[in-house]
Structures are given as C-alpha cells and as structure tokens.
Design a protein around this motif. Structure first.
Motif, PDB file in Angstrom:
ATOM      1  N   LEU A 159       6.800   9.922 -38.300  1.00  0.00           N
ATOM      2  CA  LEU A 159       5.580  10.661 -37.972  1.00  0.00           C
ATOM      3  C   LEU A 159       5.711  12.125 -38.382  1.00  0.00           C
ATOM      4  O   LEU A 159       6.758  12.747 -38.182  1.00  0.00           O
ATOM      5  CB  LEU A 159       5.302  10.609 -36.471  1.00  0.00           C
ATOM      6  N   ALA A 160       4.644  12.669 -38.933  1.00  0.00           N
ATOM      7  CA  ALA A 160       4.571  14.100 -39.206  1.00  0.00           C
ATOM      8  C   ALA A 160       3.961  14.761 -37.980  1.00  0.00           C
ATOM      9  O   ALA A 160       2.870  14.386 -37.545  1.00  0.00           O
ATOM     10  CB  ALA A 160       3.724  14.370 -40.435  1.00  0.00           C
ATOM     11  N   ILE A 161       4.693  15.714 -37.413  1.00  0.00           N
ATOM     12  CA  ILE A 161       4.233  16.393 -36.193  1.00  0.00           C
ATOM     13  C   ILE A 161       4.214  17.897 -36.404  1.00  0.00           C
ATOM     14  O   ILE A 161       5.008  18.438 -37.169  1.00  0.00           O
ATOM     15  CB  ILE A 161       5.136  16.052 -34.980  1.00  0.00           C
ATOM     16  N   GLU A 162       3.289  18.556 -35.734  1.00  0.00           N
ATOM     17  CA  GLU A 162       3.294  20.009 -35.700  1.00  0.00           C
ATOM     18  C   GLU A 162       4.517  20.409 -34.881  1.00  0.00           C
ATOM     19  O   GLU A 162       4.777  19.831 -33.821  1.00  0.00           O
ATOM     20  CB  GLU A 162       1.996  20.500 -35.048  1.00  0.00           C
ATOM     21  N   HIS A 163       5.280  21.395 -35.375  1.00  0.00           N
ATOM     22  CA  HIS A 163       6.567  21.653 -34.729  1.00  0.00           C
ATOM     23  C   HIS A 163       6.981  23.110 -34.893  1.00  0.00           C
ATOM     24  O   HIS A 163       6.499  23.816 -35.774  1.00  0.00           O
ATOM     25  CB  HIS A 163       7.624  20.733 -35.347  1.00  0.00           C
ATOM     26  N   GLY A 164       7.879  23.553 -34.019  1.00  0.00           N
ATOM     27  CA  GLY A 164       8.471  24.877 -34.088  1.00  0.00           C
ATOM     28  C   GLY A 164       9.983  24.780 -34.015  1.00  0.00           C
ATOM     29  O   GLY A 164      10.510  23.940 -33.280  1.00  0.00           O
ATOM     30  N   TRP A 165      10.679  25.632 -34.783  1.00  0.00           N
ATOM     31  CA  TRP A 165      12.141  25.640 -34.806  1.00  0.00           C
ATOM     32  C   TRP A 165      12.607  26.997 -35.303  1.00  0.00           C
ATOM     33  O   TRP A 165      11.807  27.881 -35.579  1.00  0.00           O
ATOM     34  CB  TRP A 165      12.674  24.512 -35.704  1.00  0.00           C
ATOM     35  N   LEU A 166      13.903  27.172 -35.428  1.00  0.00           N
ATOM     36  CA  LEU A 166      14.489  28.386 -35.971  1.00  0.00           C
ATOM     37  C   LEU A 166      15.240  28.060 -37.242  1.00  0.00           C
ATOM     38  O   LEU A 166      15.665  26.919 -37.441  1.00  0.00           O
ATOM     39  CB  LEU A 166      15.485  29.009 -34.976  1.00  0.00           C
ATOM     40  N   GLU A 167      15.422  29.073 -38.078  1.00  0.00           N
ATOM     41  CA  GLU A 167      16.308  28.956 -39.226  1.00  0.00           C
ATOM     42  C   GLU A 167      17.172  30.203 -39.277  1.00  0.00           C
ATOM     43  O   GLU A 167      16.684  31.312 -39.091  1.00  0.00           O
ATOM     44  CB  GLU A 167      15.529  28.803 -40.533  1.00  0.00           C
ATOM     45  N   LEU A 168      18.464  30.000 -39.523  1.00  0.00           N
ATOM     46  CA  LEU A 168      19.419  31.094 -39.643  1.00  0.00           C
ATOM     47  C   LEU A 168      20.242  30.857 -40.900  1.00  0.00           C
ATOM     48  O   LEU A 168      20.945  29.844 -41.000  1.00  0.00           O
ATOM     49  CB  LEU A 168      20.328  31.151 -38.412  1.00  0.00           C
ATOM     50  N   ASP A 169      20.108  31.763 -41.855  1.00  0.00           N
ATOM     51  CA  ASP A 169      20.830  31.641 -43.128  1.00  0.00           C
ATOM     52  C   ASP A 169      20.595  30.282 -43.776  1.00  0.00           C
ATOM     53  O   ASP A 169      21.516  29.647 -44.287  1.00  0.00           O
ATOM     54  CB  ASP A 169      22.326  31.890 -42.922  1.00  0.00           C
ATOM     55  N   GLY A 170      19.341  29.799 -43.727  1.00  0.00           N
ATOM     56  CA  GLY A 170      18.980  28.542 -44.362  1.00  0.00           C
ATOM     57  C   GLY A 170      19.319  27.294 -43.576  1.00  0.00           C
ATOM     58  O   GLY A 170      19.056  26.182 -44.023  1.00  0.00           O
ATOM     59  N   VAL A 171      19.882  27.459 -42.392  1.00  0.00           N
ATOM     60  CA  VAL A 171      20.257  26.322 -41.548  1.00  0.00           C
ATOM     61  C   VAL A 171      19.248  26.186 -40.407  1.00  0.00           C
ATOM     62  O   VAL A 171      18.940  27.165 -39.720  1.00  0.00           O
ATOM     63  CB  VAL A 171      21.680  26.505 -40.968  1.00  0.00           C
ATOM     64  N   VAL A 172      18.737  24.974 -40.212  1.00  0.00           N
ATOM     65  CA  VAL A 172      17.771  24.710 -39.141  1.00  0.00           C
ATOM     66  C   VAL A 172      18.480  24.681 -37.789  1.00  0.00           C
ATOM     67  O   VAL A 172      19.525  24.050 -37.638  1.00  0.00           O
ATOM     68  CB  VAL A 172      17.042  23.368 -39.379  1.00  0.00           C
TER      69      VAL A 172
END
Length: 95
Positions: free
Chosen positions: A34-47
C-alpha cells in the motif's frame, strides 16, 4: 512511538537527531504494497522512521525541512502534516 502519528513521531524524533531532515511524502509498505501518506526523518541520506521501522519498501519524499524550519512550521501551523496548510497558504514558508 504511536502508530498513525508518523508526523508527530518524526517531529519528536528530531530532538534526538537535530541534524536530520523532517520529511513528508509517501511510503509503500512491505506487507501489502500500500502507498500511504507518511512522515519520517533522513540523516545523511539514511531514513530514520520512528513509526514504521523496517516496514517500508520504498519512500517517496515530497517536502523536506531542516529541524529549525520544521519546528517553526509546527509552531505556526499547529497541525501535521504541514503539506495541507502549505497548499492553502504558500506564504507561510516566507514568514
């Protein structure tokens, strides 16, 4: 972390990762695709995903903010995700 609170979880996680970027976009889950609306972080290209760690097949970022801007928007908008309010009032980014 609380399920279905990905944007709040990500803002909270910025406290532990102040150099990370706050991301709003879409994610495709491993379990059912499923494609979901989502929030996350990225640090130096790493999720860094505090809500669904290891459960996402692919991330599709749409908006990206450093910690200072993310907290500034949170204080102004007082709701997450930011995208919906930014679509209504693009001037918020310039305030």
């Amino acid at each position: 972390m609380i399920l279905k609170q990905c944007w709040n979880n990500s803002l909270d996680a910025l406290l532990s990762h102040p150099r990370a970027e706050y991301i709003e976009g879409w994610a495709v889950t491993k379990k059912d695709g499923l494609a979901i609306e989502h929030g996350w972080l990225e640090l130096d290209g790493v999720v860094i995903d505090p809500t669904l760690p290891g459960q996402v097949e692919k991330y599709f970022p749409a908006l990206r903010f450093n910690a200072k801007k993310a907290y500034s928007l949170a204080a102004k908008i007082r709701a997450v995700p930011f995208v919906w309010e930014l679509m209504r009032d693009k001037n918020i980014l310039n305030q």
